[in-house]
Design a protein around this motif. Structure first.
Motif, PDB file in Angstrom:
ATOM      1  N   TYR A   1       0.837  -1.199   0.000  1.00 31.23           N
ATOM      2  CA  TYR A   1       0.000   0.000   0.000  1.00 31.23           C
ATOM      3  C   TYR A   1       0.875   1.254   0.000  1.00 31.23           C
ATOM      4  CZ  TYR A   1      -3.645  -3.276   1.270  1.00 31.23           C
ATOM      5  OH  TYR A   1      -4.514  -4.335   1.260  1.00 31.23           O
ATOM      6  N   ASP A   2       0.290   2.365  -0.445  1.00 35.54           N
ATOM      7  CA  ASP A   2       1.017   3.629  -0.439  1.00 35.54           C
ATOM      8  C   ASP A   2       1.482   3.997   0.966  1.00 35.54           C
ATOM      9  OD1 ASP A   2       0.742   4.035  -3.181  1.00 35.54           O
ATOM     10  OD2 ASP A   2      -1.046   5.278  -2.957  1.00 35.54           O
ATOM     11  N   ASP A   3       0.608   3.772   1.946  1.00 37.32           N
ATOM     12  CA  ASP A   3       0.914   4.136   3.331  1.00 37.32           C
ATOM     13  C   ASP A   3      -0.108   3.466   4.254  1.00 37.32           C
ATOM     14  OD1 ASP A   3      -1.427   5.668   2.912  1.00 37.32           O
ATOM     15  OD2 ASP A   3      -0.269   7.492   2.565  1.00 37.32           O
ATOM     16  N   ARG A   4       0.019   3.706   5.537  1.00 38.66           N
ATOM     17  CA  ARG A   4      -0.887   3.109   6.519  1.00 38.66           C
ATOM     18  C   ARG A   4      -2.339   3.543   6.270  1.00 38.66           C
ATOM     19  NH1 ARG A   4      -1.544  -0.474  11.077  1.00 38.66           N
ATOM     20  NH2 ARG A   4      -3.777  -0.303  11.231  1.00 38.66           N
ATOM     21  N   ALA A   5      -2.524   4.793   5.857  1.00 39.54           N
ATOM     22  CA  ALA A   5      -3.879   5.285   5.584  1.00 39.54           C
ATOM     23  C   ALA A   5      -4.537   4.490   4.460  1.00 39.54           C
ATOM     24  CB  ALA A   5      -3.843   6.774   5.240  1.00 39.54           C
ATOM     25  N   ALA A   6      -3.769   4.113   3.447  1.00 42.39           N
ATOM     26  CA  ALA A   6      -4.328   3.306   2.348  1.00 42.39           C
ATOM     27  C   ALA A   6      -4.725   1.921   2.854  1.00 42.39           C
ATOM     28  CB  ALA A   6      -3.323   3.206   1.205  1.00 42.39           C
TER      29      ALA A   6
ATOM     30  N   HIS B   1      -8.437   0.137   3.074  1.00 42.69           N
ATOM     31  CA  HIS B   1      -8.724  -1.248   2.669  1.00 42.69           C
ATOM     32  C   HIS B   1      -9.561  -1.942   3.741  1.00 42.69           C
ATOM     33  CE1 HIS B   1      -8.147  -5.400   1.447  1.00 42.69           C
ATOM     34  NE2 HIS B   1      -7.575  -5.643   2.608  1.00 42.69           N
ATOM     35  N   LEU B   2      -9.134  -1.815   5.002  1.00 44.24           N
ATOM     36  CA  LEU B   2      -9.854  -2.467   6.103  1.00 44.24           C
ATOM     37  C   LEU B   2     -11.278  -1.937   6.253  1.00 44.24           C
ATOM     38  CD1 LEU B   2      -7.068  -2.614   8.846  1.00 44.24           C
ATOM     39  CD2 LEU B   2      -7.790  -4.433   7.284  1.00 44.24           C
ATOM     40  N   ALA B   3     -11.504  -0.690   5.863  1.00 47.43           N
ATOM     41  CA  ALA B   3     -12.829  -0.077   5.982  1.00 47.43           C
ATOM     42  C   ALA B   3     -13.699  -0.296   4.749  1.00 47.43           C
ATOM     43  CB  ALA B   3     -12.675   1.422   6.230  1.00 47.43           C
ATOM     44  N   SER B   4     -13.137  -0.878   3.697  1.00 51.04           N
ATOM     45  CA  SER B   4     -13.890  -1.041   2.449  1.00 51.04           C
ATOM     46  C   SER B   4     -15.011  -2.073   2.604  1.00 51.04           C
ATOM     47  CB  SER B   4     -12.949  -1.460   1.317  1.00 51.04           C
ATOM     48  OG  SER B   4     -12.483  -2.784   1.528  1.00 51.04           O
ATOM     49  N   PRO B   5     -16.098  -1.873   1.891  1.00 50.09           N
ATOM     50  CA  PRO B   5     -17.210  -2.832   1.965  1.00 50.09           C
ATOM     51  C   PRO B   5     -16.797  -4.243   1.536  1.00 50.09           C
ATOM     52  CG  PRO B   5     -17.938  -0.798   0.932  1.00 50.09           C
ATOM     53  CD  PRO B   5     -16.442  -0.697   1.085  1.00 50.09           C
ATOM     54  N   HIS B   6     -15.958  -4.358   0.503  1.00 52.67           N
ATOM     55  CA  HIS B   6     -15.579  -5.707   0.064  1.00 52.67           C
ATOM     56  C   HIS B   6     -14.722  -6.421   1.101  1.00 52.67           C
ATOM     57  CE1 HIS B   6     -12.240  -3.269  -1.561  1.00 52.67           C
ATOM     58  NE2 HIS B   6     -11.498  -4.326  -1.276  1.00 52.67           N
ATOM     59  N   PHE B   7     -13.832  -5.691   1.805  1.00 48.77           N
ATOM     60  CA  PHE B   7     -13.048  -6.347   2.854  1.00 48.77           C
ATOM     61  C   PHE B   7     -13.934  -6.753   4.023  1.00 48.77           C
ATOM     62  CE2 PHE B   7     -10.862  -6.475   6.858  1.00 48.77           C
ATOM     63  CZ  PHE B   7      -9.926  -7.475   6.605  1.00 48.77           C
ATOM     64  N   LYS B   8     -14.821  -5.869   4.437  1.00 54.48           N
ATOM     65  CA  LYS B   8     -15.721  -6.197   5.551  1.00 54.48           C
ATOM     66  C   LYS B   8     -16.568  -7.427   5.219  1.00 54.48           C
ATOM     67  CE  LYS B   8     -16.007  -1.650   7.662  1.00 54.48           C
ATOM     68  NZ  LYS B   8     -16.879  -0.537   8.029  1.00 54.48           N
ATOM     69  N   ALA B   9     -17.045  -7.517   3.978  1.00 56.88           N
ATOM     70  CA  ALA B   9     -17.835  -8.681   3.566  1.00 56.88           C
ATOM     71  C   ALA B   9     -16.977  -9.941   3.572  1.00 56.88           C
ATOM     72  CB  ALA B   9     -18.435  -8.444   2.182  1.00 56.88           C
TER      73      ALA B   9
END
Length: 96
Positions: A57-62, A66-74
């Motif tokens: 990833y570009d950085d920790r924020a990226a 990812h962790l907050a994305s709907p596809h990851f949560k699903a």
């Protein structure tokens, strides 16, 4: 660059379902997350159920995005009961 490695050991009877979910999550991450530069899913022929991820990833924020994305949560919700063990490590890329 921010590097995340994950070692998954899915339950033996859930290997195929887990692998399909993992490959789909990786594909969507690569294709839709602007800060995700690489998302490799690796397997070990001698331990067919084990999956190793290398994510860049570009950085920790990226990564947080990812962790907050709907596809990851699903993905996380769908696979939680499929996993016997999960080990996550984070790194700072030194080269190139």
């Amino acid at each position: 660059m921010y590097v995340v490695t994950v070692l998954f050991e899915p339950k033996p009877e859930r290997v195929e379902a887990f692998r399909a979910a993992m490959l789909a999550n990786a594909k969507v991450s690569r294709e839709t997350e602007p800060g995700c530069r690489q998302f490799d899913v690796c397997v070990d022929a001698s331990r067919p159920g084990v999956a190793f991820l290398y994510e860049l990833y570009d950085d920790r924020a990226a990564f947080d995005a990812h962790l907050a994305s709907p596809h990851f949560k699903a993905f996380a919700a769908a696979t939680e009961a499929m996993i016997d063990a999960k080990r996550v490590a984070t790194w700072q890329r030194a080269a190139p």
